[in-house]
Scaffold this active site. Structure first.
Site, short mmCIF file in Angstrom:
data_model
loop_
_atom_site.label_atom_id
_atom_site.label_comp_id
_atom_site.label_asym_id
_atom_site.label_seq_id
_atom_site.Cartn_x
_atom_site.Cartn_y
_atom_site.Cartn_z
N LYS A 126 0.84 -1.25 0.11
CA LYS A 126 0.15 -0.18 0.03
C LYS A 126 0.79 1.40 -0.15
O LYS A 126 0.60 2.34 -0.64
CB LYS A 126 -0.86 0.03 1.08
CG LYS A 126 -0.58 -0.40 2.49
CD LYS A 126 -1.53 -0.30 3.53
CE LYS A 126 -0.93 -0.70 4.88
NZ LYS A 126 -0.54 -2.17 4.82
N THR A 127 2.14 1.53 0.78
CA THR A 127 2.74 2.57 0.84
C THR A 127 3.43 2.93 -0.69
O THR A 127 3.33 3.94 -1.17
CB THR A 127 4.03 2.43 1.52
OG1 THR A 127 3.31 2.24 3.03
CG2 THR A 127 4.96 3.40 1.67
N GLU A 170 -2.92 6.69 2.08
CA GLU A 170 -2.67 5.13 2.47
C GLU A 170 -3.44 4.83 3.63
O GLU A 170 -3.48 5.49 4.66
CB GLU A 170 -1.39 5.03 2.88
CG GLU A 170 -0.85 3.56 3.63
CD GLU A 170 0.47 3.28 3.78
OE1 GLU A 170 0.77 2.44 4.50
OE2 GLU A 170 1.63 4.03 3.39
#
Length: 468
Positions: A126-127, A170
């Site tokens: 996700k980052t 995020e």
């Protein structure tokens, strides 16, 4: 931090004067930065000074070093992170006064309100995906606001206020607080068991992502290759959401193929659209980039524009970040702290080695993060490290947890399926640079991995290599 429950957020303009307990943290400082740029009065406290604290002071924040009840005087809203204990004097005073006390995720939801909100969730990736999307949109001229769990290489920041109408964030599932977000568009890269110290069992992890989907307003983008995320498709369609799937699966809406390592990057094709070239390595990044393409389409950004934007993405801090080279050995650092993440990064390291020399080796330096995670995933960590040619395992970085009897880095090292002599358990962190430099040879890639202070070892390994 049990005293603060999940709450529905309020609009940013209703927060009043905002105080952050632990303002120097990556996630907290980013939200504080955005509020300051919007003209909201911000104060905060932290245990120590840092570059982030200095930057916030320069933007107008009042930041105290150390914690005291007097710091929440003349405050309307107090924001806390999960790292703040119930005994914190500022938290206690805020509750005594009856102030609005909210977790970081609720503050994030507040600054996202009123924008076209995009949230990127998933157990892994996700980052990087959030960072990719942010940089690609910036290059397209969209200038989004963003809040990422890492720092962009291009800006050096993890969050900032943009001039455009899109907010990219995020969505962190670790404590369940991502359920406070209500994005218009959401990405779920994958769903696997993790953070079992919080969730208790894998079923609860999957259920939390299902609940997250119920908070999405318009479009859900999911990886068709991952069973956990693919299981969310019928839930989303039952709610009437637009669903876009991506991956190598034959039935994916955006089907990825022809993934080819290319030096420090990777190239691939999105069927029906064209070729994409990234400056970061790994099959997993080809998939992350395709998720970005899906989001861009939902935002009305053409494929050619987002493809050019993706080519400009130089990575995020601690996501296969180059730390230097000496003696013909390249050293990289990764935040990977789950078996799936270790495996993805080690495969990417193998691609890098093969693209350049073809004869070099991959040396993994891994620091397990949390005693509970080490206990849960020791077998998986060992299997993943078996993808390297040599592995050095540090002791556990306990973070917020107390030590557990019988749980140490040795538990992982014993599970690595490499021949004797190619796995080392190094309980003393200061021994690692010399140990690694003694094993490495020209053409090798060294990859330090973990969510703790293992990141400090990369430059020391480079220095040790240079001294030989």
């Amino acid at each position: 931090m049990s005293l603060v429950k999940l709450v529905e957020p309020v609009a940013a303009e209703e927060l009043g004067r905002v105080h952050f307990i632990g303002i120097g943290g990556a996630g907290m400082s980013g939200i504080a930065r955005i509020l300051l740029k919007r003209g909201v009065p911000v104060s905060g406290s932290d245990a120590r000074t840092s570059e982030m604290v200095t930057a916030l002071r320069e933007l107008g924040a009042t930041v105290h070093i150390g914690h005291a009840a007097s710091h929440v005087k003349n405050v309307d809203t107090v924001v806390v992170s999960t790292a703040i204990r119930d005994s914190n004097p500022e938290l206690g005073e805020a509750l005594r006064q009856g102030l609005r006390v909210i977790p970081r995720a609720a503050a994030l939801a507040s600054v996202m309100a009123g924008r076209r909100a995009v949230a990127v969730a998933g157990t892994h990736g996700k980052t990087t995906t959030t960072s990719m999307l942010t940089v690609a949109l910036q290059k397209c001229g969209a200038d989004p606001s963003y809040c990422v769990g890492g720092q962009l290489v291009t800006t050096g920041l993890g969050a900032d206020e943009g001039s455009g109408g899109v907010f990219v964030a995020e969505a962190d599932e670790s404590d369940g607080s991502f359920l406070m977000l209500a994005p218009d568009i959401a990405v779920v890269t994958n769903v696997e068991p993790d953070h079992l110290d919080n969730y208790g069992d894998p079923r609860a992890v999957y259920d939390s992502f299902a609940r997250f989907v119920e908070r999405v307003g318009e479009t859900l983008v999911v990886c068709a290759d991952d069973p956990g995320s693919a299981a969310l498709v019928p839930i989303a369609r039952a709610r009437g959401l637009e669903v876009v799937t991506y991956g190598e699966a034959e039935d994916a809406d955006l089907r990825v193929g022809d993934i080819v390592p290319d030096g420090m990057g990777v190239s691939f094709r999105v069927h029906g659209h064209g070729e994409v070239r990234l400056a970061v390595p790994g099959r997993h990044n080809a998939l992350n980039a395709t998720a970005v393409i899906a989001v861009a389409a939902a935002l009305g950004v053409p494929f050619d524009a987002i493809r050019d934007g993706l080519a400009a993405f130089g990575g995020a801090k601690r996501r296969f970040e180059a730390k230097g080279e000496a003696g013909g050995v390249a050293v990289f650092d990764s935040y990977a702290h789950h078996p799936t993440e270790l495996a993805a990064d080690l495969r990417a390291a193998r691609d890098v080695v093969n693209s350049f020399s073809g004869s070099g080796r991959v040396i993994a330096v891994f620091q397990p993060h949390l005693y509970s995670r080490t206990r849960f995933f020791a077998d998986g960590f060992g299997a993943a490290l078996g993808l390297a040619d040599e592995a050095v395992v540090l002791d556990v970085y306990g973070a917020r947890e107390d030590p557990e009897p019988g749980v140490s880095g040795a538990l992982v090292a014993d599970k690595v399926p490499l021949p004797p002599g190619r796995v080392a358990y190094a309980p003393r962190r200061e021994d690692v640079p010399a140990l690694v430099a003694g094993r490495a040879r020209p053409g090798d890639v060294v990859l330090t991995m973990g969510a703790g202070d293992v990141t400090e070892l990369g430059p020391r390994i480079v220095a040790e290599l240079a001294a030989r």
